[in-house]
Design an enzyme around this catalytic site. Structure first.
Site, mmCIF file in Angstrom:
data_model
loop_
_atom_site.group_PDB
_atom_site.id
_atom_site.type_symbol
_atom_site.label_atom_id
_atom_site.label_comp_id
_atom_site.label_asym_id
_atom_site.label_seq_id
_atom_site.Cartn_x
_atom_site.Cartn_y
_atom_site.Cartn_z
ATOM 1 N N GLY A 34 -13.110 2.927 -1.321
ATOM 2 C CA GLY A 34 -11.700 2.611 -1.534
ATOM 3 C C GLY A 34 -11.515 1.323 -2.321
ATOM 4 C CD GLU A 94 -3.064 -0.373 0.065
ATOM 5 O OE1 GLU A 94 -3.102 -0.025 -1.143
ATOM 6 O OE2 GLU A 94 -3.644 -1.372 0.504
ATOM 7 C CG HIS A 95 -0.168 4.877 0.500
ATOM 8 N ND1 HIS A 95 -0.614 6.023 -0.101
ATOM 9 C CD2 HIS A 95 -1.200 4.440 1.274
ATOM 10 C CE1 HIS A 95 -1.852 6.280 0.292
ATOM 11 N NE2 HIS A 95 -2.230 5.325 1.116
ATOM 12 C CB SER A 142 -10.569 0.993 -7.596
ATOM 13 O OG SER A 142 -9.372 1.183 -6.958
ATOM 14 C CE1 TYR A 189 -3.038 7.607 -2.958
ATOM 15 C CE2 TYR A 189 -2.292 9.338 -4.440
ATOM 16 C CZ TYR A 189 -2.398 8.005 -4.118
ATOM 17 O OH TYR A 189 -1.858 7.054 -4.941
ATOM 18 C CG ASP A 195 -6.527 2.124 -7.615
ATOM 19 O OD1 ASP A 195 -5.890 1.315 -6.911
ATOM 20 O OD2 ASP A 195 -6.922 3.214 -7.199
ATOM 21 C CB SER A 251 -12.891 6.913 -9.697
ATOM 22 O OG SER A 251 -11.666 6.654 -9.067
ATOM 23 C CD GLU A 308 -8.561 8.549 -10.732
ATOM 24 O OE1 GLU A 308 -8.605 9.503 -9.941
ATOM 25 O OE2 GLU A 308 -9.514 7.778 -10.923
HETATM 26 C C1 GLA Z 1 -5.260 4.610 -4.171
HETATM 27 C C2 GLA Z 1 -4.492 4.999 -5.422
HETATM 28 C C3 GLA Z 1 -3.463 3.928 -5.780
HETATM 29 C C4 GLA Z 1 -2.582 3.577 -4.579
HETATM 30 C C5 GLA Z 1 -3.423 3.331 -3.334
HETATM 31 C C6 GLA Z 1 -2.595 3.157 -2.104
HETATM 32 O O1 GLA Z 1 -6.027 3.467 -4.400
HETATM 33 O O2 GLA Z 1 -5.380 5.181 -6.494
HETATM 34 O O3 GLA Z 1 -2.697 4.357 -6.875
HETATM 35 O O4 GLA Z 1 -1.629 4.576 -4.357
HETATM 36 O O5 GLA Z 1 -4.353 4.377 -3.100
HETATM 37 O O6 GLA Z 1 -1.819 2.007 -2.194
#
Ligand code: GLA
Length: 395
Positions: free
Chosen positions: A128, A35-36, A130, A226, A176, A132, A164
């Site tokens: 969260g 993540e991230h 995804s 973010y 995503d 979008s 995005e």
């Molecule tokens: C969102 C972003 C991704 C990623 C995650 C965190 O989903 O769209 O690109 O950075 O957060 O892992």
């Protein structure tokens, strides 16, 4: 609503047409771990879900575009013209398909007619998972087929990210759109976000399920911290580059980081970078654990991931922490963590099948006592990435 046949009749009545639309589907996604790390040039390990966004479309004979979402009926039909595809606040959700159209047109220069497109999504919005990116990729596959663009999938995924970043204004990474565009039933994808090398890892659990737990705390990426996290990682990288020749945090091992972390002058930035480096290492380890069938090992990595996102990256918050902590305390939970960007949204937990009902009940009791409302629970099934589907399919 339970089959695409219902969507077909909605399409005809909303757009007042007898034309038969083609039907496309793009899933939502969960991220198992990593993540991230995507915008830090590290690895991610997501999977596409069996729920997602349906898009039904026909070409028109003029240059008009008409979009309608059964999820936002109050917005009505949103109309614009092929010759003016710029972002417009008042076009709300339709900016996602508009952005996709604009960039696909720029690259391919083969879209000369408009279209009527109906959307229906069964991904909870703002959770969260995804929604979008799912709209972007559903639009991508639809345009590709309706206008015979023959665009390869990875360039389409990259255009989704560009929507995005440049059109909507969220500096998100590629995870995503990649998970959604490239997903494969019963598989997770290990993706190197620096090189876009990837591999599919079979993800079929026999005695366990992945439970998705929605905090029901709405979050929007654009309004969250973010972009700030991303900027902090970039600053940390700049500091490290004074002595190291690396182009992303994802290129550092834990040892490299420990030896050079003193170069990062800001202590907060140092914590952010630590998360990025350690999370990347955990993601690679997680694939190994999965290959060996070591689910407890995989679960421990999920737990460590959450702690790092809570303490070093600081993107969890009361809702996610309450759910994950409650999950850790339950019999039959092998591991649990937040998934996606954080700041609300969903957590995931690996749970023994025969404990599912008990785990749900206990987590929800603790959650409700703490935040005053319920969480929602789903069992993840891993389906295919974005594709055309046939009439009558169950949705
Ligand atoms: C969102 C972003 C991704 C990623 C995650 C965190 O989903 O769209 O690109 O950075 O957060 O892992």
């Amino acid at each position: 609503m339970n089959t695409t046949t219902n969507l077909l009749s909605e399409f005809k009545s909303i757009f007042n047409t007898t034309k038969e639309p083609r039907i496309f589907f793009a899933p939502g996604r969960i991220n198992l771990i990593g993540e991230h790390t995507d915008y830090n040039g590290g690895h991610v390990f997501p999977a596409s879900l069996s729920f997602g966004t349906y898009a039904l479309g026909v070409k028109r004979n003029d240059q008009k575009l008409r979009f309608y979402s059964l999820n936002f009926p109050e917005a009505g039909i949103i109309e614009c013209d092929l010759t003016n595809l710029l972002f417009h606040e008042k076009h709300s959700w339709a900016n996602y398909p508009k952005g996709m159209l604009l960039y696909m047109q720029e690259v391919e220069n083969k879209i000369f007619l408009g279209a009527d497109i109906l959307y229906y999504g069964n991904i909870p919005n703002g959770a969260g998972l995804s929604s979008s990116a799912s709209i972007e990729m559903a639009t991508g596959v639809l345009l590709n087929e309706l206008f015979e663009l023959q665009m390869e999938r990875i360039p389409m995924v990259q255009l989704g990210q560009k929507v995005e970043n440049n059109y909507i204004g969220v500096n998100s990474g590629i995870m995503d759109q990649f998970a959604i565009g490239m997903g494969k039933k019963d598989h997770a994808i290990l993706l190197n976000c620096q090189t876009l090398e990837y591999e599919y890892a079979p993800f079929v659990l026999k005695e366990h399920v992945i439970m998705i737990i929605n905090t029901n705390k709405q979050r929007t990426l654009a309004g969250s911290k973010y972009n700030e996290r991303r900027a902090q990682c970039e600053e940390a990288l700049k500091d490290l580059q004074k002595e190291l020749s690396v182009s992303s945090l994802g290129q550092l091992t834990k040892t490299d980081f420990e030896q050079k972390k003193h170069l990062i002058t800001d202590t907060v930035n140092q914590k952010r970078a630590k998360h990025a480096v350690y999370e990347n290492a955990r993601t690679l380890e997680a694939l190994e654990k999965l290959r060996k069938g070591d689910l407890p090992g995989f679960g421990n990595l999920m737990n460590e991931s959450h702690l790092s996102l809570r303490d070093d990256y600081e993107v969890t918050g009361l809702e996610l922490d309450t759910i994950v902590q409650a999950a850790w305390e339950q019999k039959g939970v092998v591991g649990a963590r937040m998934t996606g960007a954080g700041f609300g949204g969903c957590a995931i937990a690996m749970v023994e099948k025969d404990q599912v009902e008990e785990v749900k009940k206990n987590i929800n009791t603790i959650y409700h006592e703490t935040v005053g409302y319920d969480a929602t629970f789903y069992i993840a099934t891993i389906g295919d990435g974005a594709k055309e589907i046939s009439k009558g399919e169950i949705i």
